[in-house]
Write a protein that holds these residues in place. Structure first.
Motif, PDB file in Angstrom:
ATOM      1  N   ALA A 244       0.833  -1.205   0.000  1.00 40.87           N
ATOM      2  CA  ALA A 244       0.000   0.000   0.000  1.00 40.87           C
ATOM      3  C   ALA A 244       0.867   1.255   0.000  1.00 40.87           C
ATOM      4  CB  ALA A 244      -0.935  -0.012   1.204  1.00 40.87           C
ATOM      5  N   ALA A 245       1.981   1.214   0.719  1.00 40.26           N
ATOM      6  CA  ALA A 245       2.903   2.359   0.735  1.00 40.26           C
ATOM      7  C   ALA A 245       3.528   2.571  -0.636  1.00 40.26           C
ATOM      8  CB  ALA A 245       3.982   2.150   1.793  1.00 40.26           C
ATOM      9  N   ILE A 246       3.917   1.477  -1.296  1.00 40.43           N
ATOM     10  CA  ILE A 246       4.469   1.588  -2.655  1.00 40.43           C
ATOM     11  C   ILE A 246       3.419   2.178  -3.586  1.00 40.43           C
ATOM     12  CG2 ILE A 246       5.308   0.281  -4.649  1.00 40.43           C
ATOM     13  CD1 ILE A 246       6.478  -1.757  -2.620  1.00 40.43           C
ATOM     14  N   CYS A 247       2.180   1.713  -3.451  1.00 38.59           N
ATOM     15  CA  CYS A 247       1.092   2.227  -4.290  1.00 38.59           C
ATOM     16  C   CYS A 247       0.941   3.732  -4.121  1.00 38.59           C
ATOM     17  CB  CYS A 247      -0.207   1.502  -3.941  1.00 38.59           C
ATOM     18  SG  CYS A 247      -1.626   1.986  -4.935  1.00 38.59           S
ATOM     19  N   ARG A 248       0.980   4.210  -2.899  1.00 36.79           N
ATOM     20  CA  ARG A 248       0.882   5.657  -2.650  1.00 36.79           C
ATOM     21  C   ARG A 248       2.074   6.398  -3.245  1.00 36.79           C
ATOM     22  NH1 ARG A 248      -0.837   3.726   2.432  1.00 36.79           N
ATOM     23  NH2 ARG A 248       1.260   4.043   3.291  1.00 36.79           N
ATOM     24  N   ASP A 249       3.254   5.811  -3.083  1.00 36.48           N
ATOM     25  CA  ASP A 249       4.472   6.476  -3.560  1.00 36.48           C
ATOM     26  C   ASP A 249       4.473   6.655  -5.075  1.00 36.48           C
ATOM     27  OD1 ASP A 249       5.369   6.639  -0.969  1.00 36.48           O
ATOM     28  OD2 ASP A 249       6.733   4.922  -1.120  1.00 36.48           O
ATOM     29  N   VAL A 250       3.961   5.651  -5.804  1.00 38.78           N
ATOM     30  CA  VAL A 250       4.009   5.720  -7.273  1.00 38.78           C
ATOM     31  C   VAL A 250       2.746   6.338  -7.862  1.00 38.78           C
ATOM     32  CG1 VAL A 250       5.529   3.702  -7.350  1.00 38.78           C
ATOM     33  CG2 VAL A 250       3.050   3.407  -7.701  1.00 38.78           C
ATOM     34  N   GLY A 251       1.760   6.633  -7.015  1.00 39.47           N
ATOM     35  CA  GLY A 251       0.505   7.210  -7.522  1.00 39.47           C
ATOM     36  C   GLY A 251      -0.424   6.185  -8.124  1.00 39.47           C
ATOM     37  N   GLY A 252      -0.405   4.946  -7.577  1.00 44.64           N
ATOM     38  CA  GLY A 252      -1.281   3.897  -8.081  1.00 44.64           C
ATOM     39  C   GLY A 252      -2.718   4.074  -7.636  1.00 44.64           C
ATOM     40  N   LEU A 253      -3.584   3.210  -8.148  1.00 42.39           N
ATOM     41  CA  LEU A 253      -5.012   3.299  -7.859  1.00 42.39           C
ATOM     42  C   LEU A 253      -5.388   2.627  -6.546  1.00 42.39           C
ATOM     43  CD1 LEU A 253      -6.176   2.321 -11.446  1.00 42.39           C
ATOM     44  CD2 LEU A 253      -6.381   4.611 -10.443  1.00 42.39           C
ATOM     45  N   GLY A 254      -4.683   1.540  -6.215  1.00 43.28           N
ATOM     46  CA  GLY A 254      -5.016   0.790  -5.017  1.00 43.28           C
ATOM     47  C   GLY A 254      -4.333  -0.554  -5.035  1.00 43.28           C
ATOM     48  N   VAL A 255      -4.563  -1.318  -3.979  1.00 40.18           N
ATOM     49  CA  VAL A 255      -3.977  -2.649  -3.826  1.00 40.18           C
ATOM     50  C   VAL A 255      -5.080  -3.690  -3.981  1.00 40.18           C
ATOM     51  CG1 VAL A 255      -2.762  -4.215  -2.265  1.00 40.18           C
ATOM     52  CG2 VAL A 255      -2.160  -1.792  -2.314  1.00 40.18           C
ATOM     53  N   ILE A 266      -0.545  -4.121  -7.272  1.00 40.40           N
ATOM     54  CA  ILE A 266      -0.818  -2.687  -7.313  1.00 40.40           C
ATOM     55  C   ILE A 266      -1.485  -2.365  -8.637  1.00 40.40           C
ATOM     56  CG2 ILE A 266       0.242  -0.394  -7.409  1.00 40.40           C
ATOM     57  CD1 ILE A 266       2.447  -1.548  -5.561  1.00 40.40           C
ATOM     58  N   LEU A 267      -2.634  -1.699  -8.574  1.00 44.92           N
ATOM     59  CA  LEU A 267      -3.391  -1.338  -9.770  1.00 44.92           C
ATOM     60  C   LEU A 267      -2.900  -0.008 -10.328  1.00 44.92           C
ATOM     61  CD1 LEU A 267      -6.992  -2.174  -8.513  1.00 44.92           C
ATOM     62  CD2 LEU A 267      -5.708  -3.442 -10.240  1.00 44.92           C
ATOM     63  N   LEU A 268      -2.679   0.017 -11.649  1.00 47.61           N
ATOM     64  CA  LEU A 268      -2.251   1.237 -12.337  1.00 47.61           C
ATOM     65  C   LEU A 268      -3.154   1.489 -13.532  1.00 47.61           C
ATOM     66  CD1 LEU A 268       1.619   0.612 -12.451  1.00 47.61           C
ATOM     67  CD2 LEU A 268       0.367   2.022 -10.793  1.00 47.61           C
ATOM     68  N   ASP A 269      -3.434   2.743 -13.798  1.00 45.44           N
ATOM     69  CA  ASP A 269      -4.241   3.155 -14.943  1.00 45.44           C
ATOM     70  C   ASP A 269      -3.340   3.207 -16.175  1.00 45.44           C
ATOM     71  OD1 ASP A 269      -5.867   4.308 -16.832  1.00 45.44           O
ATOM     72  OD2 ASP A 269      -6.308   6.123 -15.670  1.00 45.44           O
ATOM     73  N   PRO A 276       4.042   4.212 -17.607  1.00 49.66           N
ATOM     74  CA  PRO A 276       5.321   3.499 -17.765  1.00 49.66           C
ATOM     75  C   PRO A 276       6.289   3.749 -16.609  1.00 49.66           C
ATOM     76  CG  PRO A 276       4.642   4.448 -19.850  1.00 49.66           C
ATOM     77  CD  PRO A 276       3.710   4.999 -18.826  1.00 49.66           C
ATOM     78  N   ALA A 277       6.395   4.999 -16.157  1.00 49.10           N
ATOM     79  CA  ALA A 277       7.287   5.309 -15.044  1.00 49.10           C
ATOM     80  C   ALA A 277       6.752   4.714 -13.744  1.00 49.10           C
ATOM     81  CB  ALA A 277       7.455   6.820 -14.904  1.00 49.10           C
ATOM     82  N   GLN A 278       5.428   4.778 -13.547  1.00 48.03           N
ATOM     83  CA  GLN A 278       4.827   4.190 -12.352  1.00 48.03           C
ATOM     84  C   GLN A 278       5.065   2.683 -12.307  1.00 48.03           C
ATOM     85  OE1 GLN A 278       0.802   5.505 -13.167  1.00 48.03           O
ATOM     86  NE2 GLN A 278       0.848   6.930 -11.421  1.00 48.03           N
ATOM     87  N   LEU A 279       4.900   2.042 -13.452  1.00 51.95           N
ATOM     88  CA  LEU A 279       5.064   0.597 -13.520  1.00 51.95           C
ATOM     89  C   LEU A 279       6.496   0.195 -13.189  1.00 51.95           C
ATOM     90  CD1 LEU A 279       3.445  -1.658 -16.220  1.00 51.95           C
ATOM     91  CD2 LEU A 279       5.701  -2.159 -15.313  1.00 51.95           C
ATOM     92  N   ALA A 280       7.465   0.906 -13.764  1.00 49.51           N
ATOM     93  CA  ALA A 280       8.872   0.582 -13.503  1.00 49.51           C
ATOM     94  C   ALA A 280       9.218   0.776 -12.026  1.00 49.51           C
ATOM     95  CB  ALA A 280       9.773   1.447 -14.383  1.00 49.51           C
ATOM     96  N   ALA A 281       8.743   1.885 -11.451  1.00 48.70           N
ATOM     97  CA  ALA A 281       9.042   2.157 -10.043  1.00 48.70           C
ATOM     98  C   ALA A 281       8.362   1.141  -9.129  1.00 48.70           C
ATOM     99  CB  ALA A 281       8.590   3.576  -9.685  1.00 48.70           C
ATOM    100  N   ALA A 282       7.124   0.800  -9.437  1.00 48.54           N
ATOM    101  CA  ALA A 282       6.407  -0.164  -8.614  1.00 48.54           C
ATOM    102  C   ALA A 282       7.046  -1.543  -8.700  1.00 48.54           C
ATOM    103  CB  ALA A 282       4.945  -0.232  -9.044  1.00 48.54           C
ATOM    104  N   ALA A 283       7.439  -1.959  -9.904  1.00 51.60           N
ATOM    105  CA  ALA A 283       8.056  -3.276 -10.067  1.00 51.60           C
ATOM    106  C   ALA A 283       9.354  -3.368  -9.282  1.00 51.60           C
ATOM    107  CB  ALA A 283       8.288  -3.561 -11.545  1.00 51.60           C
ATOM    108  N   GLN A 284      10.161  -2.311  -9.323  1.00 49.49           N
ATOM    109  CA  GLN A 284      11.425  -2.321  -8.583  1.00 49.49           C
ATOM    110  C   GLN A 284      11.174  -2.400  -7.075  1.00 49.49           C
ATOM    111  OE1 GLN A 284      14.592  -2.506  -9.660  1.00 49.49           O
ATOM    112  NE2 GLN A 284      15.276  -2.516  -7.517  1.00 49.49           N
ATOM    113  N   ALA A 285      10.234  -1.603  -6.592  1.00 45.70           N
ATOM    114  CA  ALA A 285       9.954  -1.587  -5.163  1.00 45.70           C
ATOM    115  C   ALA A 285       9.328  -2.905  -4.699  1.00 45.70           C
ATOM    116  CB  ALA A 285       9.035  -0.417  -4.828  1.00 45.70           C
TER     117      ALA A 285
END
Length: 302
Positions: A244-255, A266-269, A276-285
């Motif tokens: 949930a913290a990663i989701c908030r950090d990358v600006g995701g929609l929710g868990v 983590i859900l992304l729009d 693309p940047a959100q996905l890369a950051a979320a995958a790394q985290a």
């Protein structure tokens, strides 16, 4: 697609091969218990991963086999359909799936729905959703993957509650906490939800129903996160708050979680220019937090 032959012994026509597919889900947007009799329910999140079943009937009284051999539930379902159809012979069922087992991605449900359709195609039998539900209710609790939409589904009694509609495609950056969960065993666990919890699940169902109708992805993400947190008393996810913290950090929609499995995502729009940047950051985290990262794409039925 089927190719028909005449069955000499019965003078009837039957397909030499029947093939069909069924999609899986990434856990559930919402799962819980409503304040009503047989109130266990879930809301599906269909993803672009499939099970494919191929059934080759034999008109002789040969054996009925399945590959892989451990797909015993699909073999049982095939036998039930053949008996009801009056098919005198055996056959070979082969299942290929891109859905990992025991993770909460509806792998078993997809196997069974694809099997029912493939056998029906082979024997030229009608197989509407309600007939499939009647078979699956005799085998195990089942996700609502036989409907081409997001649905509210009573998985224990295997019946449709409502078709909610479709959403724009989302990405799910997923991690796997490890291990596997048996669906039947999980659904035998007593649910520790209070009457207040059940009323909250009813409110969440109303919220997600409205959100899907309005194609409101942020609200869908909020409901999914709340459902994941409420499910902690039933099947704890040690990584939930970190995800949930990663989701908030990358600006995701929710868990979103596999309520009866080990997957969490983590859900992304995908329509967002930042995706693309959100996905890369979320995958790394997620890799650093949990490991075993996979990216899924949800299905849109528009």
């Amino acid at each position: 697609m089927t190719t028909e032959i005449l069955t000499p012994a019965a003078g009837r026509r039957a397909a030499t091969t029947g093939v069909s597919t069924a999609f899986g889900t990434f856990g559930e947007l919402l799962q819980g218990v409503l304040p009503e009799e047989h109130g266990d329910f879930l809301v599906t999140l269909p993803v672009a991963r499939w099970a494919m079943a191929r059934f080759e009937p034999r008109p002789d009284a040969g054996p009925l086999t399945v590959h892989p051999a451990h797909k015993k539930k699909a073999l049982r379902l095939t036998s039930m359909i053949l008996e009801d159809a009056g098919w005198p012979g055996g056959g070979t069922l082969t299942i290929h799936s891109t859905l990992p087992e025991g993770k909460g991605l509806a792998s078993s449900s997809a196997d069974l729905v694809a099997t029912a359709r493939a056998v029906a195609n082979a024997l030229d039998e009608p197989m509407p959703p309600r007939r499939i539900e009647s078979y699956l209710a005799r085998i195990e609790p089942t996700d609502g993957v036989l409907y081409s939409s997001i649905v509210a589904f009573h998985h224990r009694t295997v019946r449709l509650r409502a078709q909610l509609g479709s959403l724009p495609s989302m990405a799910v950056v997923s991690a796997d906490e490890g291990g596997a969960v048996d669906t039947v065993d999980f659904n035998n666990i007593p649910k520790p939800f209070t009457e207040a919890d059940k009323r909250e699940y009813a409110r969440l169902l109303d919220r997600v129903t409205t959100a899907v109708a309005r194609r409101d992805l942020p609200e869908v993400g909020r409901v999914a996160t709340e459902s994941a947190r409420m499910n902690q008393v039933l099947r704890h996810k040690w990584s939930l708050e970190g995800m949930a913290a990663i989701c908030r950090d990358v600006g995701g929609l929710g868990v979103v979680v596999g309520h009866s499995g080990t997957a969490i995502g983590i859900l992304l729009d995908t329509a967002s220019p930042d995706c693309p940047a959100q996905l890369a950051a979320a995958a790394q985290a997620c890799q650093e937090l949990v490991g075993n990262v996979t990216v899924y794409r949800t299905l849109s039925f528009d």
